[in-house]
Design a protein around this motif. Structure first.
Motif, short mmCIF file in Angstrom:
data_model
loop_
_atom_site.label_atom_id
_atom_site.label_comp_id
_atom_site.label_asym_id
_atom_site.label_seq_id
_atom_site.Cartn_x
_atom_site.Cartn_y
_atom_site.Cartn_z
N GLU A 1 0.84 -1.21 0.00
CA GLU A 1 0.00 0.00 0.00
C GLU A 1 0.87 1.26 0.00
O GLU A 1 0.63 2.19 -0.77
CB GLU A 1 -0.91 -0.02 1.22
N LYS A 2 1.89 1.28 0.84
CA LYS A 2 2.79 2.43 0.90
C LYS A 2 3.61 2.56 -0.39
O LYS A 2 3.85 3.66 -0.88
CB LYS A 2 3.72 2.34 2.11
N ASN B 1 2.36 6.15 -7.22
CA ASN B 1 1.41 7.13 -7.76
C ASN B 1 1.99 8.54 -7.72
O ASN B 1 1.73 9.34 -8.62
CB ASN B 1 0.08 7.04 -7.02
N SER C 1 1.53 4.15 -2.95
CA SER C 1 1.44 5.60 -2.72
C SER C 1 2.63 6.31 -3.34
O SER C 1 2.47 7.35 -4.00
CB SER C 1 1.39 5.91 -1.22
N ALA D 1 3.54 11.60 1.04
CA ALA D 1 2.66 10.67 0.33
C ALA D 1 2.56 9.31 1.03
O ALA D 1 1.48 8.73 1.11
CB ALA D 1 3.16 10.47 -1.10
#
Length: 192
Positions: free
Chosen positions: A11-12, A18, A15, A36
């Motif tokens: 998930e990190k 993206n 981030s 972020a």
């Protein structure tokens, strides 16, 4: 005794991916990355390495995502030309829906001329996408759906390079209809 990590690694990473995707590698600072990922610098360095290491991990994560996208599109219509058309349309639709260029394409223009490690990584990851396209092309040729005497590797490279052109046109015009007409033209050309 070391603390257990209290965050989701992927998930990190997504981030950060993206963020790089939006801003580009050079315009992204470590401060941006900290904001972020919502992690402190030491956690980022301990888990993902420096900015360049993190970027390579993001590219790897993105390459896995694209390979899965191509594979799913291929399996959805696993018959030669239908599978090939499905892959092409799916990739273009996703690019327009995301309203941003493929991270690989963006990276090629921004970083590859100066970073051989990134260049080598992209060449390697591109081979898997190329292989998926080739599989559909060979099947379409065997089925008689493609009349072209060009080799499957050339056709696959042509398709892959067309994706950046589609995005470029869409980015300039914001005209999805025109892009989809270009997609139709590409498919007509590879069928000949």
């Amino acid at each position: 005794m070391p603390r257990n990590k209290e965050f989701d690694y992927t998930e990190k990473l997504e981030s950060a991916r993206n963020l790089f995707w939006e801003k580009g590698y050079h315009a992204t600072s470590m401060h941006d990355i900290v904001d972020a990922m919502k992690l402190n610098r030491s956690s980022i360095y301990d888990t993902y390495g420096n900015k360049h290491d993190l970027f390579l991990k993001c590219l790897s994560n993105y390459a896995d995502f694209k390979e899965e996208q191509y594979s799913q599109a291929l399996q959805a219509k696993n018959k030669g030309i239908s599978a090939l058309e499905n892959i092409i349309r799916d990739v273009v639709e996703q690019t327009i829906t995301d309203n941003k260029a493929c991270l690989t394409v963006k990276t090629i223009f921004e970083i590859v001329p100066e970073d051989q490690e990134v260049r080598q990584f992209l060449l390697k990851s591109g081979k898997s996408l190329h292989a998926i396209l080739e599989k559909a092309i060979v099947q379409a040729q065997q089925n008689g759906d493609l009349k072209s005497e060009s080799s499957s590797p050339i056709i696959a490279r042509y398709i892959l390079s067309s994706f950046s052109s589609f995005w470029s046109h869409y980015n300039l015009t914001q005209n999805k209809k025109e892009v989809m007409e270009m997609v139709d033209f590409l498919i007509e050309q590879i069928k000949k």
